[in-house]
Design a protein around this motif. Structure first.
Motif, PDB file in Angstrom:
ATOM      1  N   THR A 136      64.800  26.094  -7.780  1.00 14.03           N
ATOM      2  CA  THR A 136      63.801  26.662  -6.882  1.00 14.03           C
ATOM      3  C   THR A 136      63.449  28.079  -7.316  1.00 14.03           C
ATOM      4  O   THR A 136      64.324  28.859  -7.700  1.00 14.03           O
ATOM      5  CB  THR A 136      64.272  26.596  -5.400  1.00 14.03           C
ATOM      6  OG1 THR A 136      63.233  27.100  -4.556  1.00 14.03           O
ATOM      7  CG2 THR A 136      65.543  27.353  -5.124  1.00 14.03           C
ATOM      8  N   VAL A 173      61.123  23.341  -6.657  1.00 12.82           N
ATOM      9  CA  VAL A 173      60.487  23.865  -5.440  1.00 12.82           C
ATOM     10  C   VAL A 173      59.991  25.278  -5.730  1.00 12.82           C
ATOM     11  O   VAL A 173      60.673  26.056  -6.403  1.00 12.82           O
ATOM     12  CB  VAL A 173      61.482  23.909  -4.252  1.00 12.82           C
ATOM     13  CG1 VAL A 173      60.776  24.369  -2.973  1.00 12.82           C
ATOM     14  CG2 VAL A 173      62.160  22.563  -4.026  1.00 12.82           C
ATOM     15  N   CYS A 174      58.826  25.603  -5.196  1.00 10.88           N
ATOM     16  CA  CYS A 174      58.334  26.974  -5.332  1.00 10.88           C
ATOM     17  C   CYS A 174      57.553  27.367  -4.076  1.00 10.88           C
ATOM     18  O   CYS A 174      56.997  26.503  -3.384  1.00 10.88           O
ATOM     19  CB  CYS A 174      57.432  27.109  -6.562  1.00 10.88           C
ATOM     20  SG  CYS A 174      57.234  28.822  -7.083  1.00 10.88           S
ATOM     21  N   PHE A 181      61.950  23.763   3.224  1.00 11.50           N
ATOM     22  CA  PHE A 181      62.818  23.619   2.053  1.00 11.50           C
ATOM     23  C   PHE A 181      63.867  22.533   2.308  1.00 11.50           C
ATOM     24  O   PHE A 181      64.091  21.655   1.460  1.00 11.50           O
ATOM     25  CB  PHE A 181      63.510  24.956   1.712  1.00 11.50           C
ATOM     26  CG  PHE A 181      64.381  24.865   0.484  1.00 11.50           C
ATOM     27  CD1 PHE A 181      63.852  25.109  -0.775  1.00 11.50           C
ATOM     28  CD2 PHE A 181      65.719  24.497   0.580  1.00 11.50           C
ATOM     29  CE1 PHE A 181      64.647  24.983  -1.924  1.00 11.50           C
ATOM     30  CE2 PHE A 181      66.524  24.369  -0.557  1.00 11.50           C
ATOM     31  CZ  PHE A 181      65.980  24.625  -1.807  1.00 11.50           C
TER      32      PHE A 181
END
Ligand code: MLT
Length: 269
Positions: free
Chosen positions: A125, A215-216, A258
């Motif tokens: 991430t 993930v960003c 998230f």
């Protein structure tokens, strides 16, 4: 940072020690924080995933509550080897989910390269696979010198905090500044130098053979979404999730989104 992330225990690694939060039972989820922070950035994940997993969230050597690191220099490889030793002490052999944020991700590439049998799922991430260009590396070396000379808080007081998105609450920004200020100058400088020297792992992406979630945060200006999308193209079968409104600390800024992405990833594997 308010330590709702649960208490830590101390594990001896040779002459050094690492503080680590270990919560819950079940398959292991290893959460590796970014620079220059500590395990408390994962507090929402520790709370949520420890209901069904063993969640291990260390403070990397020199950071958070871990003791001072007396090594003259450190590298991403050193941090990765520390984590491997930590895992050996804490948990019976068996593959884990490695989840790293930013510098935690840089360490993740080395963990995978050196300790591949220990990992069966990867979550990266707010990170990147490339190394620094010469200008960035030079900036880090300069910053390391300044920090050693003037201290962390003096340098931080002149810098905007780019870690979080524009809608992050002021108390979160204050907490993060406190964590950073409490990190020893030697630790911050050593990690800056280590990041400046880290290898380019971009070609490594094509060799990955495990389920991978990327993930960003849409407002991440440190490791921008475009770079993570590009990483996703190079990792076969990977999933990319972008979380609207979050900055560089997506798991802390947008915990529900998230956690949902991580939960979905863990369930479908
Ligand atoms: C981090 O969050 O770990 C750092 O911002 C990474 C970096 O400086 O490249």
């Amino acid at each position: 940072m308010a330590d709702s992330a649960a208490p830590t225990q101390t594990i001896q690694l040779g002459k050094r020690k690492l503080a680590v939060s270990v919560q819950g039972r079940g398959p292991t989820l290893l959460l590796v924080h970014g620079f220059p922070l500590d395990h408390t950035i994962w507090r929402h994940q520790i709370q949520h995933f420890s209901k069904s997993m063993q969640v291990i969230a260390p403070d990397l050597s020199g950071f958070g509550k871990s003791g001072v690191d007396s090594r003259a220099t450190v590298s991403m490889e050193d941090y990765a080897d520390d984590l491997s030793e930590l895992i050996d002490q804490l948990t019976p052999p068996g593959p884990l989910t490695f989840c790293g944020l930013s510098m935690g991700g840089y360490i993740g590439w080395q963990f995978l390269k050196r300790h591949r049998p220990k990992v069966d799922r990867l979550v990266m991430t707010n990170t990147r696979s490339g190394n620094d260009d010469e200008r960035t590396a030079r900036g880090r070396r300069l910053a390391a010198g300044q920090i050693l000379k003037h201290g962390v808080s003096e340098i931080l007081s002149h810098m905007p905090l780019k870690l979080v998105g524009s809608s992050a609450p002021p108390e979160l920004v204050r907490e993060l500044r406190d964590v950073i200020t409490n990190t020893p100058a030697e630790t911050v400088a050593a990690a800056q130098l280590a990041m400046a020297e880290r290898p380019d792992m971009s070609d490594f992406l094509e060799t990955l053979d495990l389920p991978t979630l990327l993930v960003c945060g849409s407002q991440d200006t440190i490791t921008p979404p475009e770079e993570m999308v590009e990483m996703g193209h190079r990792i076969e079968g990977s999933t990319y999730v972008e979380i609207a409104g979050a900055g560089h600390l997506t798991p802390l800024e947008s915990p529900s989104a998230f956690n949902q992405a991580l939960e979905q990833f863990l369930q479908i594997q």
